[in-house]
Design a protein around this motif. Sequence first.
Motif, PDB file in Angstrom:
ATOM      1  N   SER A   1      -7.217  32.448  83.759  1.00 57.01           N
ATOM      2  CA  SER A   1      -5.800  32.434  83.397  1.00 57.01           C
ATOM      3  C   SER A   1      -5.650  33.034  82.003  1.00 57.01           C
ATOM      4  O   SER A   1      -6.320  32.611  81.063  1.00 57.01           O
ATOM      5  CB  SER A   1      -5.267  30.994  83.416  1.00 57.01           C
ATOM      6  OG  SER A   1      -3.900  30.962  83.084  1.00 57.01           O
ATOM      7  N   ILE A   2      -4.769  34.028  81.880  1.00 58.13           N
ATOM      8  CA  ILE A   2      -4.596  34.756  80.626  1.00 58.13           C
ATOM      9  C   ILE A   2      -3.123  34.732  80.227  1.00 58.13           C
ATOM     10  O   ILE A   2      -2.249  35.043  81.037  1.00 58.13           O
ATOM     11  CB  ILE A   2      -5.075  36.212  80.748  1.00 58.13           C
ATOM     12  CG1 ILE A   2      -6.557  36.247  81.142  1.00 58.13           C
ATOM     13  CG2 ILE A   2      -4.860  36.974  79.443  1.00 58.13           C
ATOM     14  CD1 ILE A   2      -7.077  37.639  81.463  1.00 58.13           C
ATOM     15  N   GLY A   3      -2.862  34.348  78.995  1.00 55.29           N
ATOM     16  CA  GLY A   3      -1.507  34.362  78.462  1.00 55.29           C
ATOM     17  C   GLY A   3      -1.318  35.566  77.552  1.00 55.29           C
ATOM     18  O   GLY A   3      -2.229  35.947  76.822  1.00 55.29           O
ATOM     19  N   MET A   4      -0.150  36.180  77.622  1.00 54.42           N
ATOM     20  CA  MET A   4       0.117  37.366  76.815  1.00 54.42           C
ATOM     21  C   MET A   4       1.496  37.303  76.188  1.00 54.42           C
ATOM     22  O   MET A   4       2.463  36.919  76.850  1.00 54.42           O
ATOM     23  CB  MET A   4       0.038  38.640  77.666  1.00 54.42           C
ATOM     24  CG  MET A   4      -1.342  39.001  78.142  1.00 54.42           C
ATOM     25  SD  MET A   4      -1.327  40.649  78.898  1.00 54.42           S
ATOM     26  CE  MET A   4      -3.032  40.746  79.455  1.00 54.42           C
ATOM     27  N   ALA A   5       1.558  37.681  74.909  1.00 54.99           N
ATOM     28  CA  ALA A   5       2.852  37.943  74.308  1.00 54.99           C
ATOM     29  C   ALA A   5       3.497  39.106  75.051  1.00 54.99           C
ATOM     30  O   ALA A   5       2.815  39.915  75.682  1.00 54.99           O
ATOM     31  CB  ALA A   5       2.676  38.282  72.826  1.00 54.99           C
ATOM     32  N   ASN A   6       4.818  39.192  74.995  1.00 56.86           N
ATOM     33  CA  ASN A   6       5.545  40.182  75.789  1.00 56.86           C
ATOM     34  C   ASN A   6       5.033  41.606  75.593  1.00 56.86           C
ATOM     35  O   ASN A   6       4.896  42.372  76.553  1.00 56.86           O
ATOM     36  CB  ASN A   6       7.037  40.122  75.444  1.00 56.86           C
ATOM     37  CG  ASN A   6       7.623  38.746  75.666  1.00 56.86           C
ATOM     38  OD1 ASN A   6       7.801  38.001  74.728  1.00 56.86           O
ATOM     39  ND2 ASN A   6       7.918  38.408  76.902  1.00 56.86           N
ATOM     40  N   SER A   7       4.736  41.973  74.351  1.00 53.87           N
ATOM     41  CA  SER A   7       4.267  43.335  74.086  1.00 53.87           C
ATOM     42  C   SER A   7       2.923  43.598  74.738  1.00 53.87           C
ATOM     43  O   SER A   7       2.658  44.701  75.220  1.00 53.87           O
ATOM     44  CB  SER A   7       4.178  43.569  72.572  1.00 53.87           C
ATOM     45  OG  SER A   7       5.454  43.565  71.984  1.00 53.87           O
ATOM     46  N   GLY A   8       2.052  42.590  74.752  1.00 55.14           N
ATOM     47  CA  GLY A   8       0.758  42.749  75.404  1.00 55.14           C
ATOM     48  C   GLY A   8       0.890  42.963  76.893  1.00 55.14           C
ATOM     49  O   GLY A   8       0.236  43.835  77.477  1.00 55.14           O
TER      50      GLY A   8
ATOM     51  N   GLY B   1      -0.518  44.837  81.030  1.00 51.45           N
ATOM     52  CA  GLY B   1      -0.412  43.926  82.165  1.00 51.45           C
ATOM     53  C   GLY B   1      -0.746  44.581  83.489  1.00 51.45           C
ATOM     54  O   GLY B   1      -1.611  44.098  84.242  1.00 51.45           O
ATOM     55  N   VAL B   2      -0.094  45.684  83.798  1.00 56.83           N
ATOM     56  CA  VAL B   2      -0.333  46.364  85.079  1.00 56.83           C
ATOM     57  C   VAL B   2      -1.754  46.924  85.161  1.00 56.83           C
ATOM     58  O   VAL B   2      -2.427  46.737  86.188  1.00 56.83           O
ATOM     59  CB  VAL B   2       0.719  47.461  85.315  1.00 56.83           C
ATOM     60  CG1 VAL B   2       0.356  48.302  86.533  1.00 56.83           C
ATOM     61  CG2 VAL B   2       2.103  46.841  85.505  1.00 56.83           C
TER      62      VAL B   2
ATOM     63  N   LEU C   1      -1.622  35.440  85.301  1.00 61.93           N
ATOM     64  CA  LEU C   1      -1.075  35.968  84.050  1.00 61.93           C
ATOM     65  C   LEU C   1       0.207  35.237  83.693  1.00 61.93           C
ATOM     66  O   LEU C   1       1.056  35.015  84.557  1.00 61.93           O
ATOM     67  CB  LEU C   1      -0.785  37.466  84.170  1.00 61.93           C
ATOM     68  CG  LEU C   1      -1.974  38.425  84.153  1.00 61.93           C
ATOM     69  CD1 LEU C   1      -1.478  39.865  84.246  1.00 61.93           C
ATOM     70  CD2 LEU C   1      -2.812  38.248  82.897  1.00 61.93           C
ATOM     71  N   THR C   2       0.326  34.883  82.418  1.00 60.28           N
ATOM     72  CA  THR C   2       1.527  34.221  81.913  1.00 60.28           C
ATOM     73  C   THR C   2       2.094  35.033  80.763  1.00 60.28           C
ATOM     74  O   THR C   2       1.388  35.324  79.793  1.00 60.28           O
ATOM     75  CB  THR C   2       1.209  32.794  81.425  1.00 60.28           C
ATOM     76  OG1 THR C   2       0.678  32.029  82.499  1.00 60.28           O
ATOM     77  CG2 THR C   2       2.469  32.116  80.894  1.00 60.28           C
ATOM     78  N   GLU C   3       3.360  35.419  80.867  1.00 59.98           N
ATOM     79  CA  GLU C   3       4.023  36.176  79.807  1.00 59.98           C
ATOM     80  C   GLU C   3       5.044  35.299  79.108  1.00 59.98           C
ATOM     81  O   GLU C   3       5.790  34.565  79.754  1.00 59.98           O
ATOM     82  CB  GLU C   3       4.734  37.403  80.396  1.00 59.98           C
ATOM     83  CG  GLU C   3       5.525  38.193  79.364  1.00 59.98           C
ATOM     84  CD  GLU C   3       6.350  39.310  79.988  1.00 59.98           C
ATOM     85  OE1 GLU C   3       7.022  40.037  79.236  1.00 59.98           O
ATOM     86  OE2 GLU C   3       6.312  39.449  81.230  1.00 59.98           O
ATOM     87  N   SER C   4       5.073  35.352  77.785  1.00 61.07           N
ATOM     88  CA  SER C   4       6.032  34.564  77.019  1.00 61.07           C
ATOM     89  C   SER C   4       6.101  35.105  75.609  1.00 61.07           C
ATOM     90  O   SER C   4       5.337  36.006  75.235  1.00 61.07           O
ATOM     91  CB  SER C   4       5.628  33.086  76.998  1.00 61.07           C
ATOM     92  OG  SER C   4       4.315  32.935  76.487  1.00 61.07           O
TER      93      SER C   4
END
Length: 307
Positions: free
Chosen positions: A94-101, A106-107, A124-127
Motif C-alpha cells: 500500500s502506497i500513499g502519495m501526495a497529489n503531485s506524486g 501514478g499511472v 494506491l492512496t492519493e491525498s
Amino acid sequence: MDSRQLRYFIAVYEQRNLSRAADQANVAQSALSHHIANLEAEFATPLFERKPRGMEPTAAGERLYEHARIILRAMAAAEREIKEGGSAIAGDISIGMANSGMKAIGVPLMRTVLTKYPNLKLSLTESLSGATLLHLMGSEVDLALVYNPPSEKDLIAEPVLEEQMFCVGTEKLVGKKAPITFEEVAQLPLILLRHGLSARALLDDPVPLKRLEANAIMHLNSTSGMIGALTAGLGCTIATTHFVSEPLKARLLVTREVIEPKLTRTLYLCRLRNRPMTYVMEEMCRLIRALIADQVGRGAWEATLLI
C-alpha cells in the motif's frame, strides 16, 4: 496473547458488534466473546465498553488496535518473506502519495506493477501531503511520498526531489511573468492549503510560510477547489508548475518566479522505522525512484533530483 486473539480483537473493533465480528472472523459469538474477555484479563483493563447497541473501544482498545494492525501485518510479511525467500515479488503493498506524486507517476507505477509484478496487489492512496503522512503514521500505507515531513524519530524520510515554487494566478491578478519578490506576493489575495501538516507541503522554510498563512484570504483542503478558485480569479497561490500544468497549457493561469527569497519544497519517500523493510517494499522504493527520475529527466516534472 496470540495472532488469533489479535485478529478476533480487530474484527470486534472494526465491526463494533459481536455478532457481525463473529461472522467476519468465521467463529462462534461465544468463542469470540471468550477471547476478548481473556485479552482484557491479560491486560488487566477493559478494551471495550459493552453498550446496548454494540461495543465501544476504550482508550486501551484504541491503542491495542494500532499495535495489533502493525503486528499482524509484520507477521504476514515475515511469513511471505520466509516462504518466498525473495525469489518473487508478491503479496500486498500500500502506497500513499501526495497529489503531485500521483499526478506524475501514478499511472506509470500502476502499469509497471500490472505488467511486471502480476502477483503483487497494489493499493494506491492519493491525498494532500499532510493526510498522506497521517496515513503512513497510522500504518494505513507501507510507503508514502510526502512533502516536507516533520522530523520524527519513528520516520525514515529520503529526499528525492526539490521543486521551485511560483506565484500562480490569472494574469489580471498577478501581472506579467516577470519575477516577483516575496514581499510583493505577501500583499496579494492568497489562497492556500489549510493550516497544519498539509500547509507544510507548500514550502521548506516555515518562516515565510507563517507569513503567507497570516495574510491568506482563504484556506482550502481540495486541489480541485484550488484550481477552480485560481482560474476563476478569486485569488492566487504559491505552487509548482507541475501542480497547475493543465491550466497553464490552456493559458488560464500564469506563473511568476518568486525571488528574495527563492521558494522551494522537497519531496520525500517515507516509511516507518519500526516496519522492517521487505523485498516488496525494497522493490517498490526502487521503482518509485526510477519513475521519478524518468519524469524529471524527460522534462515532464520540473524539479531537481536529489537521488
